[in-house]
Design a protein around this motif. Structure first.
Motif, PDB file in Angstrom:
ATOM      1  N   ASP A 142     -32.086  -4.844  37.995  1.00  0.00           N
ATOM      2  CA  ASP A 142     -33.071  -4.708  36.917  1.00  0.00           C
ATOM      3  C   ASP A 142     -34.088  -3.636  37.280  1.00  0.00           C
ATOM      4  N   ILE A 202     -29.426  -5.849  24.740  1.00  0.00           N
ATOM      5  CA  ILE A 202     -28.373  -5.015  24.147  1.00  0.00           C
ATOM      6  C   ILE A 202     -27.601  -4.268  25.230  1.00  0.00           C
ATOM      7  N   ASN A 218     -28.682 -14.326  38.527  1.00  0.00           N
ATOM      8  CA  ASN A 218     -29.999 -14.973  38.614  1.00  0.00           C
ATOM      9  C   ASN A 218     -29.837 -16.491  38.611  1.00  0.00           C
TER      10      ASN A 218
HETATM   11  C1  26A Z   1     -23.545  -7.429  29.179  1.00  0.00           C
HETATM   12  N1  26A Z   1     -24.992  -7.537  29.301  1.00  0.00           N
HETATM   13  C2  26A Z   1     -25.748  -6.958  28.235  1.00  0.00           C
HETATM   14  C3  26A Z   1     -25.574  -8.202  30.375  1.00  0.00           C
HETATM   15  C4  26A Z   1     -26.973  -8.307  30.547  1.00  0.00           C
HETATM   16  C5  26A Z   1     -27.442  -9.075  31.630  1.00  0.00           C
HETATM   17  N2  26A Z   1     -26.639  -9.697  32.491  1.00  0.00           N
HETATM   18  C6  26A Z   1     -25.328  -9.549  32.289  1.00  0.00           C
HETATM   19  N3  26A Z   1     -24.791  -8.827  31.269  1.00  0.00           N
HETATM   20  N4  26A Z   1     -28.058  -7.819  29.901  1.00  0.00           N
HETATM   21  C7  26A Z   1     -29.143  -8.269  30.541  1.00  0.00           C
HETATM   22  N5  26A Z   1     -28.773  -9.016  31.590  1.00  0.00           N
HETATM   23  C8  26A Z   1     -29.623  -9.681  32.586  1.00  0.00           C
HETATM   24  O1  26A Z   1     -30.313 -10.719  31.969  1.00  0.00           O
HETATM   25  C9  26A Z   1     -31.354 -11.079  32.866  1.00  0.00           C
HETATM   26  C10 26A Z   1     -32.442 -11.806  32.123  1.00  0.00           C
HETATM   27  O2  26A Z   1     -31.962 -12.929  31.511  1.00  0.00           O
HETATM   28  C11 26A Z   1     -30.693  -8.798  33.188  1.00  0.00           C
HETATM   29  O3  26A Z   1     -30.199  -8.124  34.321  1.00  0.00           O
HETATM   30  C12 26A Z   1     -31.798  -9.795  33.524  1.00  0.00           C
HETATM   31  O4  26A Z   1     -31.921 -10.004  34.907  1.00  0.00           O
END
Ligand code: 26A
Length: 348
Positions: free
Chosen positions: A17, A38, A67
């Motif tokens: 992140d 997104i 996480n």
């Molecule tokens: C495929 N996508 C869009 C994602 C994510 C994701 N983790 C896996 N796949 N988009 C955001 N995150 C994570 O969600 C966390 C917060 O809930 C971010 O890295 C963030 O740590």
């Protein structure tokens, strides 16, 4: 406490992140909503450097289920949690490895030779967070990795599987391999709706996996997106939970659906046949808004605490309460993190 036996195995997208406190101007520049998640398109790719150069962004471990794995391991005995996903051969990947190792999570990453480790741009405005993900290597996870004998042994030894819905954009076959293992050996398969865009744009993939899901987690906006894409004809969160709990299932075990609703009570529906369900409501652990650092990872922390409860054999209500407790701790930290020294669970 006796050591665990890696009972909990999690699969999804390992991301780093890049989190900064932004403003309306930054959201507007990249066409982002204040509270959303997104996949990045070409017009978003400048966001990462922009955050670092102009918004004093910090690099922190992310990836929703990663996480959650760290959160569950925060509570469970040593050696309870394994996390699987794909990273690149780079510094960001090494950083993720180190952070998971420090948190006591065993990682079994596929390492892609070409693509860099995935990144998630996190724009904080007040208590909102906008997530914009460039999956990169995370998108190159392959079911063949899961099927390697030493990895599959870990799969066989696990009793609980947790997959983030975000992985539906990456590898449905890998998800189904875990789901089939759970269904055929009466283990638990827990799944998260992850973000509204999953139910909206990955409906077919979600519908392939849902019949295997024993416990479905999500929040109120994901529930609404599911209801809309599946034309459930209701916007009532309890009704949606009840309908999903009773939707077709591969095994006899009744499905449980848990929806968090920010500071409103968490709703749980346990299928009871004839389209009925036992509904439970659990209150959140409220804290003053001045104590909140940011809400990035709040839902992941909830899932981590909840899973720890389920793995320990706690009741549904207690598991939800542990989830609320861990979410309360996490929102007081920077990003999806948990306080050290470790704190012990207290009932809300
Ligand atoms: C495929 N996508 C869009 C994602 C994510 C994701 N983790 C896996 N796949 N988009 C955001 N995150 C994570 O969600 C966390 C917060 O809930 C971010 O890295 C963030 O740590």
């Amino acid at each position: 406490m006796a050591k665990g036996k890696f009972e909990l195995l999690c699969l999804e997208n390992p991301l780093l992140d890049i989190q900064g406190v932004g403003d309306e101007k930054l959201l507007e520049k990249y066409g982002l909503k204040a509270n959303d998640a997104i996949l990045a398109e070409s017009q978003h790719l400048g966001l990462y450097d922009d955050l670092i150069q102009n918004y004093n962004a910090k690099l922190i471990a992310g990836g929703a289920a990663q996480n959650t794995a760290r959160g569950a391991q925060y509570i469970l005995p040593e050696d309870s949690t394994v996390y699987i996903g794909c990273i690149g051969k780079d510094q960001y990947g090494e950083t993720l490895k180190d952070i998971c190792a420090k948190a006591g999570v065993r990682t079994e990453y596929r390492i892609d030779e070409e693509l860099p480790t995935g990144r998630c741009g996190v724009v904080i405005t007040g208590h909102n967070r906008s997530l914009c993900t460039d999956l990169a290597a995370a998108n190159a996870y392959k079911p063949e990795h899961l099927k390697q004998p030493e990895i599959w042994k870990l799969v066989e030894d696990a009793k609980f599987y947790y997959v983030g819905g975000y992985h539906l954009t990456v590898s449905v076959p890998a998800i189904l391999a875990l789901a089939e293992e759970a269904a055929s050996k009466d283990k638990s398969f827990v799944f998260n709706l992850s973000a509204p865009f999953i139910a909206q744009f990955f409906k077919d993939q979600l519908d392939q996996v849902l019949p295997y899901v024993d416990i479905l987690l999500g929040n109120e906006s994901e529930a609404a997106a599911y209801a809309e894409s599946h034309e459930l004809g209701t916007t009532d969160v309890k009704e949606i939970a009840k309908l999903i709990a009773n939707s077709p299932k591969k095994t006899e075990k009744p499905r449980t659906v848990v929806f968090t609703q920010g500071t409103d009570p968490t709703i749980a529906a346990v299928a009871k046949g004839n389209n009925n369900a036992d509904i439970k409501e659990v209150h959140v652990h409220a804290i003053g808004s001045e104590q909140i650092n940011d809400t990035n990872g709040a839902g992941d922390a909830f899932a981590g605490g909840f899973l720890a409860g389920i793995v320990k054999g706690e009741s549904l209500e207690t598991s939800i309460d542990i989830g609320q407790w861990l979410a309360k701790l996490s929102i007081q930290e920077l990003g999806p993190s948990y306080p050290f020294p470790k704190q012990s669970y207290t009932k809300g």
